[in-house]
Design a protein around this motif. Sequence first.
Motif, PDB file in Angstrom:
ATOM      1  N   ALA A  26       0.844  -1.204   0.000  1.00 53.38           N
ATOM      2  CA  ALA A  26       0.000   0.000   0.000  1.00 53.38           C
ATOM      3  C   ALA A  26       0.881   1.257   0.000  1.00 53.38           C
ATOM      4  O   ALA A  26       0.610   2.214  -0.727  1.00 53.38           O
ATOM      5  CB  ALA A  26      -0.927  -0.004   1.211  1.00 53.38           C
ATOM      6  N   GLY A  27       1.957   1.222   0.800  1.00 55.64           N
ATOM      7  CA  GLY A  27       2.856   2.374   0.885  1.00 55.64           C
ATOM      8  C   GLY A  27       3.504   2.691  -0.457  1.00 55.64           C
ATOM      9  O   GLY A  27       3.572   3.858  -0.858  1.00 55.64           O
ATOM     10  N   VAL A  29       2.384   1.888  -3.507  1.00 55.86           N
ATOM     11  CA  VAL A  29       1.362   2.368  -4.456  1.00 55.86           C
ATOM     12  C   VAL A  29       1.025   3.839  -4.167  1.00 55.86           C
ATOM     13  O   VAL A  29       0.968   4.670  -5.074  1.00 55.86           O
ATOM     14  CB  VAL A  29       0.089   1.491  -4.387  1.00 55.86           C
ATOM     15  CG1 VAL A  29      -1.034   2.087  -5.216  1.00 55.86           C
ATOM     16  CG2 VAL A  29       0.403   0.073  -4.851  1.00 55.86           C
ATOM     17  N   ILE A  30       0.842   4.166  -2.884  1.00 55.06           N
ATOM     18  CA  ILE A  30       0.491   5.547  -2.523  1.00 55.06           C
ATOM     19  C   ILE A  30       1.669   6.493  -2.799  1.00 55.06           C
ATOM     20  O   ILE A  30       1.477   7.625  -3.261  1.00 55.06           O
ATOM     21  CB  ILE A  30       0.072   5.646  -1.026  1.00 55.06           C
ATOM     22  CG1 ILE A  30      -1.144   4.750  -0.756  1.00 55.06           C
ATOM     23  CG2 ILE A  30      -0.240   7.082  -0.636  1.00 55.06           C
ATOM     24  CD1 ILE A  30      -2.354   5.030  -1.606  1.00 55.06           C
ATOM     25  N   TYR A  31       2.895   6.001  -2.567  1.00 58.43           N
ATOM     26  CA  TYR A  31       4.068   6.833  -2.848  1.00 58.43           C
ATOM     27  C   TYR A  31       4.146   7.151  -4.344  1.00 58.43           C
ATOM     28  O   TYR A  31       4.422   8.294  -4.732  1.00 58.43           O
ATOM     29  CB  TYR A  31       5.349   6.119  -2.390  1.00 58.43           C
ATOM     30  CG  TYR A  31       6.608   6.860  -2.752  1.00 58.43           C
ATOM     31  CD1 TYR A  31       6.966   8.038  -2.093  1.00 58.43           C
ATOM     32  CD2 TYR A  31       7.444   6.392  -3.774  1.00 58.43           C
ATOM     33  CE1 TYR A  31       8.106   8.734  -2.444  1.00 58.43           C
ATOM     34  CE2 TYR A  31       8.593   7.085  -4.126  1.00 58.43           C
ATOM     35  CZ  TYR A  31       8.933   8.252  -3.455  1.00 58.43           C
ATOM     36  OH  TYR A  31      10.063   8.942  -3.806  1.00 58.43           O
ATOM     37  N   LEU A  33       1.643   7.275  -6.385  1.00 61.73           N
ATOM     38  CA  LEU A  33       0.572   8.243  -6.639  1.00 61.73           C
ATOM     39  C   LEU A  33       1.025   9.644  -6.219  1.00 61.73           C
ATOM     40  O   LEU A  33       0.822  10.627  -6.945  1.00 61.73           O
ATOM     41  CB  LEU A  33      -0.679   7.825  -5.851  1.00 61.73           C
ATOM     42  CG  LEU A  33      -1.890   8.742  -5.931  1.00 61.73           C
ATOM     43  CD1 LEU A  33      -2.537   8.641  -7.311  1.00 61.73           C
ATOM     44  CD2 LEU A  33      -2.929   8.380  -4.866  1.00 61.73           C
ATOM     45  N   TRP A  34       1.676   9.718  -5.047  1.00 60.38           N
ATOM     46  CA  TRP A  34       2.164  11.000  -4.511  1.00 60.38           C
ATOM     47  C   TRP A  34       3.186  11.630  -5.466  1.00 60.38           C
ATOM     48  O   TRP A  34       3.193  12.835  -5.673  1.00 60.38           O
ATOM     49  CB  TRP A  34       2.776  10.735  -3.137  1.00 60.38           C
ATOM     50  CG  TRP A  34       3.321  11.931  -2.428  1.00 60.38           C
ATOM     51  CD1 TRP A  34       2.622  12.837  -1.680  1.00 60.38           C
ATOM     52  CD2 TRP A  34       4.684  12.365  -2.388  1.00 60.38           C
ATOM     53  NE1 TRP A  34       3.452  13.791  -1.172  1.00 60.38           N
ATOM     54  CE2 TRP A  34       4.732  13.534  -1.592  1.00 60.38           C
ATOM     55  CE3 TRP A  34       5.872  11.890  -2.936  1.00 60.38           C
ATOM     56  CZ2 TRP A  34       5.909  14.220  -1.333  1.00 60.38           C
ATOM     57  CZ3 TRP A  34       7.051  12.578  -2.675  1.00 60.38           C
ATOM     58  CH2 TRP A  34       7.063  13.725  -1.890  1.00 60.38           C
ATOM     59  N   LYS A  35       4.021  10.768  -6.068  1.00 59.79           N
ATOM     60  CA  LYS A  35       5.078  11.253  -6.975  1.00 59.79           C
ATOM     61  C   LYS A  35       4.502  11.922  -8.227  1.00 59.79           C
ATOM     62  O   LYS A  35       5.165  12.733  -8.866  1.00 59.79           O
ATOM     63  CB  LYS A  35       5.984  10.086  -7.413  1.00 59.79           C
ATOM     64  CG  LYS A  35       6.963   9.629  -6.353  1.00 59.79           C
ATOM     65  CD  LYS A  35       8.092  10.593  -6.126  1.00 59.79           C
ATOM     66  CE  LYS A  35       9.191  10.464  -7.169  1.00 59.79           C
ATOM     67  NZ  LYS A  35      10.288  11.402  -6.888  1.00 59.79           N
ATOM     68  N   THR A  36       3.258  11.532  -8.604  1.00 67.78           N
ATOM     69  CA  THR A  36       2.663  12.111  -9.820  1.00 67.78           C
ATOM     70  C   THR A  36       2.244  13.557  -9.605  1.00 67.78           C
ATOM     71  O   THR A  36       2.013  14.283 -10.571  1.00 67.78           O
ATOM     72  CB  THR A  36       1.422  11.306 -10.272  1.00 67.78           C
ATOM     73  OG1 THR A  36       0.441  11.384  -9.220  1.00 67.78           O
ATOM     74  CG2 THR A  36       1.739   9.860 -10.549  1.00 67.78           C
ATOM     75  N   GLY A  37       2.136  14.004  -8.357  1.00 69.92           N
ATOM     76  CA  GLY A  37       1.696  15.372  -8.074  1.00 69.92           C
ATOM     77  C   GLY A  37       2.811  16.385  -8.233  1.00 69.92           C
ATOM     78  O   GLY A  37       3.989  16.031  -8.359  1.00 69.92           O
ATOM     79  N   GLU A  38       2.443  17.664  -8.210  1.00 76.12           N
ATOM     80  CA  GLU A  38       3.402  18.771  -8.338  1.00 76.12           C
ATOM     81  C   GLU A  38       4.278  18.830  -7.077  1.00 76.12           C
ATOM     82  O   GLU A  38       3.755  18.815  -5.965  1.00 76.12           O
ATOM     83  CB  GLU A  38       2.613  20.078  -8.497  1.00 76.12           C
ATOM     84  CG  GLU A  38       3.445  21.319  -8.604  1.00 76.12           C
ATOM     85  CD  GLU A  38       4.317  21.347  -9.855  1.00 76.12           C
ATOM     86  OE1 GLU A  38       3.793  21.134 -10.955  1.00 76.12           O
ATOM     87  OE2 GLU A  38       5.538  21.554  -9.706  1.00 76.12           O
ATOM     88  N   SER A  39       5.592  18.898  -7.255  1.00 75.95           N
ATOM     89  CA  SER A  39       6.494  18.911  -6.091  1.00 75.95           C
ATOM     90  C   SER A  39       7.106  20.281  -5.840  1.00 75.95           C
ATOM     91  O   SER A  39       7.609  20.553  -4.755  1.00 75.95           O
ATOM     92  CB  SER A  39       7.629  17.909  -6.287  1.00 75.95           C
ATOM     93  OG  SER A  39       7.122  16.610  -6.235  1.00 75.95           O
ATOM     94  N   SER A  40       7.075  21.146  -6.856  1.00 74.22           N
ATOM     95  CA  SER A  40       7.817  22.401  -6.737  1.00 74.22           C
ATOM     96  C   SER A  40       7.017  23.477  -6.010  1.00 74.22           C
ATOM     97  O   SER A  40       5.797  23.386  -5.899  1.00 74.22           O
ATOM     98  CB  SER A  40       8.180  22.904  -8.133  1.00 74.22           C
ATOM     99  OG  SER A  40       6.984  23.241  -8.811  1.00 74.22           O
TER     100      SER A  40
ATOM    101  N   PHE B  56      -3.464  18.136  -6.692  1.00 77.09           N
ATOM    102  CA  PHE B  56      -2.257  17.472  -7.204  1.00 77.09           C
ATOM    103  C   PHE B  56      -1.468  18.372  -8.165  1.00 77.09           C
ATOM    104  O   PHE B  56      -0.291  18.113  -8.416  1.00 77.09           O
ATOM    105  CB  PHE B  56      -2.617  16.149  -7.881  1.00 77.09           C
ATOM    106  CG  PHE B  56      -2.454  14.965  -6.973  1.00 77.09           C
ATOM    107  CD1 PHE B  56      -3.402  14.688  -6.000  1.00 77.09           C
ATOM    108  CD2 PHE B  56      -1.338  14.145  -7.038  1.00 77.09           C
ATOM    109  CE1 PHE B  56      -3.249  13.627  -5.130  1.00 77.09           C
ATOM    110  CE2 PHE B  56      -1.174  13.073  -6.181  1.00 77.09           C
ATOM    111  CZ  PHE B  56      -2.132  12.810  -5.224  1.00 77.09           C
ATOM    112  N   ALA B  80      -1.752   5.056   3.339  1.00 81.97           N
ATOM    113  CA  ALA B  80      -1.407   3.629   3.202  1.00 81.97           C
ATOM    114  C   ALA B  80      -1.943   2.831   4.389  1.00 81.97           C
ATOM    115  O   ALA B  80      -2.506   1.743   4.212  1.00 81.97           O
ATOM    116  CB  ALA B  80       0.104   3.464   3.090  1.00 81.97           C
TER     117      ALA B  80
END
Lengths: 115, 333
Positions: A26-27, A29-31, A33-40, B56, B80
């Motif tokens: 789960a961690g 998969v969620i990570y 998903l999190w990576k697809t978002g804007e980071s800057s 997002f 999670a």
Amino acid sequence: MDMSAPLLTGYGIWVPVAWLAASVVAGIVIYLLWKTGESSYKKGTELERPYLSGNMEPEKGAVHVRASNLYWGFLQALKGYYDVLVPVHTGVLTDYMIWFVAVTAAILVFVGVLS
Amino acid sequence: MLTDIILTVAGAVLVGIFGIIVAFFLMGIDRIVTARMQARIGPPLIQPLTDMRKLFTKENVVPANAIPWLFNMAPVVALASAITILLYIPVGGFPPVLSGGGDLILVMYLLTLPALALVAGGFSSGSPYATVGAQREMVTMIAYEFPLAVVIIAIAWKLTVSGIPLPFMLASVQANPVWGLVGPLGIIGILILFFVLLIVTPAELSRIPFDTPEAETELAGGVLVEYSGKNLALFTLTQGVKTVVMASLVVALFIPYRLSAILPTPAILQPVLDLLFYLVLVVLVSFIAVSLIRVSMARFRINQVVSAYWMYLSLVGIAGMLLIMADHILGVV
């Protein structure tokens, strides 16, 4: 000892390895998903200052919330209980011994009556 | 062995996706129903999904005072761990993916993990508002644990004295609905425990009247004040998934019925019927425990939260448990 074997309590079961494996999957998969978002964000700007309802940020030590505040709500709600309990903690060893003997005697009488 | 692992992983991913979809659905329903009760039209059903997609694309600001790795890790761990709980609870009319891997005691402890991740995120924000919010979240967590434990132990005790093995397993609770094991006095006791669990639910979800950790009007969002962008999106989604978890737990403990077992249905349609029935029950529980209470009440102060749970609700829960015990003793006599 088999690490993947279930822990049996007599009333229920827990398999720690299964929980760990599920959490890792789960961690990940969620990570992803999190990576697809804007980071800057605009670094070194007002954005980085903590939000304090428009007030200037005081010195770090002045806004530090002390750990003693952690249970404020708890202590306040159970004030009646703590008002009695705190004075009982005198720090005198003989007082604790008296409490110990008295409570043990009360339990023995209670158990004796029940049996 | 390998097949089991692959099936478990596939099941975990599927349940996770299903949980997220139902979470969006429940959040959408909540917003519409709440709006209608306040004489507003409200947003469309897909608004929570639209909000999430927008978050997002927004900047993910990390405050200067924050501990960046912990600040960014907290929302990932929270979501999670919330999804992991779903693997131990019957969802959509199907048995849990990890049905033999944990019991109700484990579920009770796992319920604290998303809240602890939120607390860690709040403390790592480096903001006084967030710190106060995180402290309130911890106190709230301590407060509602006891009534929750009373509900679970009372049900497990009834199963134990009824001679049912492994009473803390959700499979045992599902196979032996507690309503059928008690007399009239016990039914009153179970109704009381049902009520207690419904009142524990908004605190688990930090919703009004137990949203003191966020408290927009006094703490400006409290524990979440410094969160933005994708981190805020994940925390919002965590709350949605926790709604699914709590509603599913209420259904599993108190309404563990399958419609296909009552209505004669062709075998191929049975899963669909059970899924629809589950969704109806989950929406109903979510409406009562989240939307209705949220609209009808104002926020409690943190000391009132503790009083409500540790004194009033605990006593009510214990009264329910005593009624079930009395019912059993009178039944035996």
